[in-house]
Motif scaffolding. Structure first.
Motif, PDB file in Angstrom:
ATOM      1  N   GLN A 115     -54.401  34.019  -5.491  1.00  0.00           N
ATOM      2  CA  GLN A 115     -53.238  34.466  -4.716  1.00  0.00           C
ATOM      3  C   GLN A 115     -53.699  35.680  -3.926  1.00  0.00           C
ATOM      4  O   GLN A 115     -53.955  36.738  -4.500  1.00  0.00           O
ATOM      5  CB  GLN A 115     -52.100  34.833  -5.668  1.00  0.00           C
ATOM      6  CG  GLN A 115     -50.888  35.451  -4.964  1.00  0.00           C
ATOM      7  CD  GLN A 115     -49.748  35.693  -5.930  1.00  0.00           C
ATOM      8  OE1 GLN A 115     -49.212  34.757  -6.512  1.00  0.00           O
ATOM      9  NE2 GLN A 115     -49.368  36.953  -6.122  1.00  0.00           N
TER      10      GLN A 115
ATOM     11  N   HIS B  49     -55.030  35.853   3.466  1.00  0.00           N
ATOM     12  CA  HIS B  49     -55.750  34.707   4.043  1.00  0.00           C
ATOM     13  C   HIS B  49     -57.237  35.037   4.246  1.00  0.00           C
ATOM     14  O   HIS B  49     -57.575  36.136   4.701  1.00  0.00           O
ATOM     15  CB  HIS B  49     -55.118  34.307   5.379  1.00  0.00           C
ATOM     16  CG  HIS B  49     -55.580  32.958   5.847  1.00  0.00           C
ATOM     17  ND1 HIS B  49     -56.774  32.781   6.506  1.00  0.00           N
ATOM     18  CD2 HIS B  49     -55.025  31.724   5.719  1.00  0.00           C
ATOM     19  CE1 HIS B  49     -56.927  31.487   6.784  1.00  0.00           C
ATOM     20  NE2 HIS B  49     -55.877  30.830   6.305  1.00  0.00           N
TER      21      HIS B  49
ATOM     22  N   TYR C 179     -53.920  30.540  -1.903  1.00  0.00           N
ATOM     23  CA  TYR C 179     -52.575  30.545  -1.318  1.00  0.00           C
ATOM     24  C   TYR C 179     -52.103  31.981  -1.071  1.00  0.00           C
ATOM     25  O   TYR C 179     -52.567  32.924  -1.707  1.00  0.00           O
ATOM     26  CB  TYR C 179     -51.575  29.791  -2.213  1.00  0.00           C
ATOM     27  CG  TYR C 179     -51.258  30.472  -3.526  1.00  0.00           C
ATOM     28  CD1 TYR C 179     -50.160  31.332  -3.644  1.00  0.00           C
ATOM     29  CD2 TYR C 179     -52.050  30.274  -4.662  1.00  0.00           C
ATOM     30  CE1 TYR C 179     -49.870  31.967  -4.838  1.00  0.00           C
ATOM     31  CE2 TYR C 179     -51.764  30.902  -5.861  1.00  0.00           C
ATOM     32  CZ  TYR C 179     -50.674  31.759  -5.944  1.00  0.00           C
ATOM     33  OH  TYR C 179     -50.396  32.397  -7.125  1.00  0.00           O
TER      34      TYR C 179
ATOM     35  N   ASP D  21     -46.154  31.815  -0.065  1.00  0.00           N
ATOM     36  CA  ASP D  21     -46.118  30.360  -0.265  1.00  0.00           C
ATOM     37  C   ASP D  21     -45.959  29.951  -1.737  1.00  0.00           C
ATOM     38  O   ASP D  21     -46.199  28.812  -2.118  1.00  0.00           O
ATOM     39  CB  ASP D  21     -47.382  29.726   0.333  1.00  0.00           C
ATOM     40  CG  ASP D  21     -47.411  29.879   1.848  1.00  0.00           C
ATOM     41  OD1 ASP D  21     -46.340  29.729   2.462  1.00  0.00           O
ATOM     42  OD2 ASP D  21     -48.474  30.182   2.415  1.00  0.00           O
TER      43      ASP D  21
ATOM     44  N   ALA E 135     -47.441  26.230  -5.307  1.00  0.00           N
ATOM     45  CA  ALA E 135     -47.908  27.032  -4.180  1.00  0.00           C
ATOM     46  C   ALA E 135     -48.412  26.109  -3.091  1.00  0.00           C
ATOM     47  O   ALA E 135     -49.121  25.137  -3.363  1.00  0.00           O
ATOM     48  CB  ALA E 135     -49.009  27.978  -4.624  1.00  0.00           C
ATOM     49  N   LYS E 136     -48.019  26.418  -1.884  1.00  0.00           N
ATOM     50  CA  LYS E 136     -48.492  25.659  -0.735  1.00  0.00           C
ATOM     51  C   LYS E 136     -49.740  26.374  -0.223  1.00  0.00           C
ATOM     52  O   LYS E 136     -49.664  27.518   0.233  1.00  0.00           O
ATOM     53  CB  LYS E 136     -47.384  25.677   0.330  1.00  0.00           C
ATOM     54  CG  LYS E 136     -47.525  24.608   1.352  1.00  0.00           C
ATOM     55  CD  LYS E 136     -46.305  24.590   2.255  1.00  0.00           C
ATOM     56  CE  LYS E 136     -46.488  23.496   3.255  1.00  0.00           C
ATOM     57  NZ  LYS E 136     -46.328  23.667   4.557  1.00  0.00           N
ATOM     58  N   GLY E 137     -50.883  25.737  -0.371  1.00  0.00           N
ATOM     59  CA  GLY E 137     -52.127  26.403   0.015  1.00  0.00           C
ATOM     60  C   GLY E 137     -53.204  25.395   0.343  1.00  0.00           C
ATOM     61  O   GLY E 137     -52.915  24.308   0.832  1.00  0.00           O
TER      62      GLY E 137
ATOM     63  N   LYS F 267     -55.513  20.678   2.339  1.00  0.00           N
ATOM     64  CA  LYS F 267     -54.252  21.421   2.179  1.00  0.00           C
ATOM     65  C   LYS F 267     -53.391  20.706   1.154  1.00  0.00           C
ATOM     66  O   LYS F 267     -53.386  19.475   1.098  1.00  0.00           O
ATOM     67  CB  LYS F 267     -53.527  21.507   3.522  1.00  0.00           C
ATOM     68  CG  LYS F 267     -54.270  22.371   4.519  1.00  0.00           C
ATOM     69  CD  LYS F 267     -53.517  22.568   5.804  1.00  0.00           C
ATOM     70  CE  LYS F 267     -54.325  23.525   6.690  1.00  0.00           C
ATOM     71  NZ  LYS F 267     -53.727  23.759   7.981  1.00  0.00           N
TER      72      LYS F 267
ATOM     73  N   ASN G  39     -49.769  21.125  -1.795  1.00  0.00           N
ATOM     74  CA  ASN G  39     -48.766  21.875  -2.538  1.00  0.00           C
ATOM     75  C   ASN G  39     -49.114  21.657  -4.010  1.00  0.00           C
ATOM     76  O   ASN G  39     -49.004  20.541  -4.512  1.00  0.00           O
ATOM     77  CB  ASN G  39     -47.382  21.317  -2.206  1.00  0.00           C
ATOM     78  CG  ASN G  39     -46.306  22.351  -2.477  1.00  0.00           C
ATOM     79  OD1 ASN G  39     -46.603  23.451  -2.935  1.00  0.00           O
ATOM     80  ND2 ASN G  39     -45.061  22.004  -2.216  1.00  0.00           N
TER      81      ASN G  39
END
Length: 308
Positions: A9, A12, A40, A44, A54-56, A74, A76
């Motif tokens: 986490q 970016h 991520y 997200d 988590a969307k990552g 990519k 989720n």
């Protein structure tokens, strides 16, 4: 067989500098052990149907390439499928940061999370040091103007620091009392940390790395000419050093306390053999720099201690 996935986490990867970044250094090390890295952003992170997701994206790091990372897929992801989660985003330690710790709290019995989200919330990076004031320069935590004025009168040169910022941001050296400036500072940051200025900062500070209750190494960071900031992001130059016996004694005591608090990885700082009151538990940095200076790979130590 638990999935060999490590989730990070963090900020970016495009915002990270691979030459100095500790998150990349840690991820790269575990990637070599055939773990997949899932990355991520805190925004997200969600709880959907009682699942923490988590969307990552899955990512591969490679120090040899000009672009040091490659996004492979990519997704989720249900984070309870991970073996480890690293909380690595930079402060400010704001409500978004706190919310992510509450969300991750709900899966910390299923996944090993570093640092423990409850502990990240409880160990305030600056305020936690109030119990070590005998090892520190004169320091107060307040938003009371009279107290700050009194403190300034006594100490002549004072550093003002926000409690929830990071990386040398918003730090101010007060050499004459400026009511307007102090007032503005308090209005922006609420409670602040005021500390007697230590002129020997010009010779550098010392960053000490603590992993699993052990003092594992240290580097010094010397501010650039004319600066009082020893953060590498502010142009300070890192050098290899040893700790004095006094610094070692204080570091061991704090390391022991942090282990009791369930903090696995932390960085603490000294100036002129005095603790400067930053107990870094949100996203301690400097491991890659230590490796470049000394060949000592604390990413190996980190994962070894974690697996044990």
């Amino acid at each position: 067989m638990i999935n060999k996935i490590v989730a990070v986490q963090g900020n970016h990867p495009s915002k990270l500098n691979p030459l100095t970044d500790t998150s990349v250094f840690l991820a790269n090390e575990i990637q070599n052990k055939k773990y997949k890295i899932f990355y991520y952003d805190p925004k997200d992170l969600s709880v959907i149907n009682s699942k923490v997701t988590a969307k990552g994206f899955f990512i591969k790091f490679n120090y040899n390439n000009k672009k040091f990372y490659k996004i492979t897929k990519k997704q989720n992801l249900d984070l309870s499928k991970c073996k480890f989660i690293l909380i690595r985003q930079d402060p400010p330690f704001n409500l978004e940061y706190i919310s992510t710790t509450y969300i991750l709290d709900t899966i910390k019995t299923k996944v090993k999370i570093i640092n423990n989200p409850t502990s990240v919330r409880n160990v305030s990076e600056k305020l936690y040091s109030s119990k070590y004031q005998k090892y520190m320069p004169a320091t107060i935590f307040t938003q009371n103007l009279d107290e700050i004025k009194k403190f300034f009168k006594k100490n002549k040169k004072v550093i003002l620091k926000p409690i929830y910022s990071f990386s040398g941001n918003d730090i101010h050296l007060l050499t004459k009392f400026n009511l307007k400036l102090v007032n503005k500072f308090i209005n922006k940051h609420d409670h602040i940390m005021c500390q007697k200025f230590l002129p020997k900062i010009s010779k550098g500070d010392k960053r000490v790395f603590i992993i699993n209750g052990k003092v594992c190494g240290a580097i010094s960071r010397v501010p650039k000419k004319g600066s009082i900031l020893s953060n590498m992001s502010k142009g300070a130059k890192p050098t290899n050093i040893k700790l004095t016996s006094k610094e070692m004694k204080i570091s061991k005591k704090i390391a022991k306390d942090l282990k009791k608090e369930n903090i696995f990885f932390a960085g603490i700082d000294f100036i002129d053999q005095k603790l400067n009151g930053d107990i870094n538990v949100t996203s301690p940095t400097g491991l890659k720099t230590l490796y470049d200076l000394s060949g000592k790979n604390l990413a190996k130590t980190f994962w070894k201690e974690l697996k044990e």
